[in-house]
Write an enzyme that holds these catalytic residues in place. Structure first.
Site, PDB file in Angstrom:
ATOM      1  CD  GLU A 144      -0.822   1.481   3.222  1.00  0.00           C
ATOM      2  OE1 GLU A 144      -1.149   2.489   2.546  1.00  0.00           O
ATOM      3  OE2 GLU A 144      -0.913   1.436   4.466  1.00  0.00           O
TER       4      GLU A 144
ATOM      5  CG  HIS B 266      -2.504   4.484   5.644  1.00  0.00           C
ATOM      6  ND1 HIS B 266      -2.865   3.319   5.015  1.00  0.00           N
ATOM      7  CD2 HIS B 266      -3.651   5.125   5.966  1.00  0.00           C
ATOM      8  CE1 HIS B 266      -4.187   3.258   4.935  1.00  0.00           C
ATOM      9  NE2 HIS B 266      -4.688   4.342   5.507  1.00  0.00           N
TER      10      HIS B 266
END
EC number: 3.1.-.-
Lengths: 535, 535
Positions: free
Chosen positions: B173, B348
């Protein structure tokens, strides 16, 4: 737009425009409601403009059309205003007065003096209104850049003098009241710009606000140092650069500027391009370059794109879409305001600078302006932290009036004020009803139902005909449309059986039946327009 | 949604939804086009879900309705999926399998093993697909919090083992690929939360994503330390908190939870409220509290509001409007992710964490996913910086297929893929045509023109009737409407004189004449719908 009134004299400060957000579909521009000034037209003496940004001059032409008053501003500000007057064909009838830092203007009991501030456009002014009641200071937009690239130092000593003589009311901008610290100097941008130019192997495109003349000058310097020619793309870039050059704010060496068509003929490492579109505006130069739909100029792999501006709130999506497109062309894109490579510094002072202004002016009363409520709120806290009495701080809304008499201020009155919408050629004609309709149309589209009745027996002789747009794709939804048609037919028959013949009732009934059915079937609420025609 | 296929077996990874931006008026949800999977339905063995966020589970129900496959996920992820299955009445027919870190699943030639990552929701998994061709790793969303609040350490040793055994392809990601450095630990939030609770004199409202169980737990701790009871506002907050408690992910002491009506009966310094709406969603709890339109609960001066989440791109406007409203209620609002008071850290990983993953896995091939193009681009550069060969990195679009054979990867095929729009009850029925219409309607509204002709002589026997919505306020624009009516009448007469009787031609002519006139007069382009009725 602000208005300072003493006795029978009104001075208007700035006449800005703002750009509509997604809550105002189709609106081109939002300008101030000047009803109060029109009601007092024979008292309005002048429009004084602090600087040449859209949010301070964007409404000038619309204002002048309703109330033709002389305009006072510095040279470059007038130059930018003049571009707008040209667009609106108002040049002839408008009276323009150039002012300088040392100008003094007398209007009735008010004497206006000025002090220089820095901002992201040259020749910004703060204004001191000297009245028998005391001095009112309007800062305009400002920051304190103590090492300004263009040598336009903030006029701290003059501000200090004004403060010493005593300021009754300070009106100060609040844009960065949420940001701790002190804005980095514009010099940082120049440094990073030069580094980027030295690194670049091929074409360089720089996008920034044309009115940020100092930054444009720094791009020129970087191009000189790296022996690149400079092209200008975008109408406002060309116009504003010309104004700035004519007036001597911007210096571009003889023969450096090239035409658009020369961009491709010169070797790429010899070309730099200054273009509009730093906000990702779809029709502006950079957005079109990013999709390679700008005739005659192409962004090629390894070209360098420099975004020397940060997105204004609301433009983030357009800007990031544009950056994506540029990366997809395999260009090298430099954006963001990081301290290591940042190509942008704010033109609005951070907290320590706002405190510095408050400290210099040490006002009795304080009105934070030019910011969303939370920014005004933070600015209030800053004012309290440097000693302004909490009860002497007024956070005001559009239309609120601060009255000062015998050295005492009260905020108890309001005058008509607010937003006027410009849509195409119409000003103020598009109101809340139309906007509400647009939103509903945008959400779920619409259904027009047409029934033709015979005047004689009132029977349906044609239709019901149903047209839908923005609701369902009619070709894919024939069944639904058929069901709706039948529903209307039955509804009409029942009404006739009950001898209901008033159109209003029939329309209401059709509308209700349809919307219930449609919502049950689709969970959507299209606008439903029943039309009855009698022949 | 990603699909990993080996031989005759397809494993689907995640089935997310995204929320529409302003380019998709009226659309409720955007879900993946699964045509390829439907065409290969008998090969699809399972849906494996990495974690329980909307962008990974929001499309599950819609997917299952078209293709009922067993779902594999960790306990809390299944719990959150189950809430969605309830809404869609799919609980009975769905086959759910709980997996743990140590699970191994065999589907044909593929063996799936899992490793734990941290993210802003518990029990996140990365997946390793062991195939005869080699190992493919899908990271899911991740960061490396080396001091996780809940003791769920990232499974670095297992990742290292997988990397040592050799990874053919890493799919990782990219959300924060633009951000240098390393995300601060979630512990920072806990520290600031506690400080804020200690300072607060009156009620405290905290808004965060309910699924961020660890953060919710930290709110619970802070409330305990300051002896406050806790109320939950907002449906999803209540639902998710219940799931998390039942499953033992969240621990709230006996008697600490109170009902909504107790909020006002307890002394304010004894009350904390956890609510939905951190993104400023107009209908969610916090936005309604901010306008004091939440029945039974009121935000009072000096109450503390903590926004423990940062706005997702596109929500900035709603969030800042909400913050303004809260300040206007004179509440103390704490927001933003500043290191001094910040109430949010990203789930993240930043650049150094993405490099750590790449280093652990040292893949031969790399596909950056989950981010806008510029993020994928930056992730590519990170991969190159840790030694992945540039030619072995594929930036792919929806529908692109990466084929690997004999250890060699190629990206030359595509399969049908893209966005499907959910609007009300309809899935995929609203397409580009309808959306284009909605946008035009939103921009300038519309004009319906109805002319009734006699079948016999083809003369106008009723109308032209003109209806406008979202264009001009009809009552204020009677002149314009009258002019338009006359224009249509003249146009029709001329057509009849020229013996033109095809409706298509007549409509086209009306449309052209009207739009030219309207644009000249108003600079606007409303949608124009000519209707001809014959009786």
């Amino acid at each position: 737009m602000y208005a300072i009134q003493y006795d029978e004299d009104i001075i208007v400060v700035d006449a800005g425009a703002k750009f509509p957000d997604e809550g105002l579909p189709g609106i081109d521009l939002v300008i101030p409601d000047v009803t109060y000034l029109l009601e007092n037209r024979d008292r309005v003496r002048a429009l004084v403009v602090t600087h040449g940004h859209e949010d301070h001059i964007g409404g000038v032409s619309y204002f002048l059309k309703q109330l033709n008053v002389p305009i006072y501003a510095t040279r470059i500000t007038l130059g930018l205003i003049d571009l707008k007057l040209q667009e609106h064909g108002l040049q002839r009838e408008t009276e323009l007065h150039t002012i300088t830092l040392d100008s003094e203007l007398q209007f009735g009991g008010m004497r206006l003096t000025f002090f220089r501030t820095n901002h992201s456009i040259p020749d910004c002014l703060g204004i001191a209104f000297h009245t028998p009641e005391g001095v009112v200071v309007h800062t305009g937009d400002f920051r304190f850049d103590l090492t300004p690239v263009n040598g336009q130092y903030p006029d701290i000593h003059k501000m200090a003098r004004i403060g010493e003589e005593g300021v009754l009311l300070l009106i100060s901008e609040s844009t960065n009241a949420e940001r701790p610290g002190f804005t980095p100097s514009e010099q940082m941008v120049g440094k990073h710009m030069e580094e980027a130019f030295l690194k670049a192997q091929r074409k360089i495109f720089v996008s920034t606000f044309a009115s940020n003349v100092v930054r444009v000058q720094q791009v020129v310097e970087a191009a000189m140092k790296t022996n690149r020619k400079l092209a200008l793309l975008g109408r406002s870039m060309v116009n504003v650069v010309n104004v700035a050059m004519e007036q001597g704010y911007l210096h571009i060496p003889e023969g450096m500027l090239i035409e658009q068509q020369d961009i491709n003929t010169l070797p790429p490492e010899r070309v730099a391009v200054l273009c509009t579109g730093s906000q990702g505006e779809p029709m502006a130069a950079l957005a079109r370059l990013a999709t390679n739909s700008f005739r005659g100029v192409e962004v090629l792999p390894e070209d360098t794109i420099i975004l020397a501006a940060s997105p204004i709130p609301g433009n983030e999506r357009n800007v990031s879409r544009m950056i994506d497109n540029l990366f997809a062309l395999r260009a090298r894109v430099i954006y963001g305001s990081g301290s290591s490579t940042g190509m942008h510094v704010s033109g609005h002072g951070y907290q320590e600078e706002l405190k510095l202004m408050l400290t210099l002016m040490k006002p009795k009363y304080f009105v934070p302006i030019h910011g969303e409520f939370r920014m005004l709120h933070h600015h209030r806290q800053l004012a309290e932290s440097v000693g302004v009495k909490p009860e002497n701080i007024f956070i005001i809304k559009n239309g609120d009036v601060v009255d000062i008499q015998g050295g005492e201020a009260r905020c108890t009155r309001t005058v008509p004020a607010g937003n006027v919408y410009v849509d195409g050629l119409s000003i103020g004609e598009v109101g809340t009803v139309v906007l509400r309709d647009r939103k509903q149309l945008a959400e779920d589209g619409m259904l027009v139902v047409i029934v033709t009745l015979s005047r004689s027996e009132g029977k349906i002789i044609s239709g019901p005909d149903i047209i839908s747009r923005g609701f369902v794709h009619m070709r894919d939804s024939e069944d639904l449309i058929r069901e709706l048609t039948n529903l209307v037919a039955t509804t009409m028959r029942n009404l006739q059986r009950e001898h209901v013949h008033q159109w209003s009732v029939m329309k209401k009934e059709m509308k209700e039946k349809l919307s219930q059915f449609v919502f049950a079937r689709t969970k959507r609420r299209p606008m439903i327009l029943p039309v009855i025609i009698e022949v």
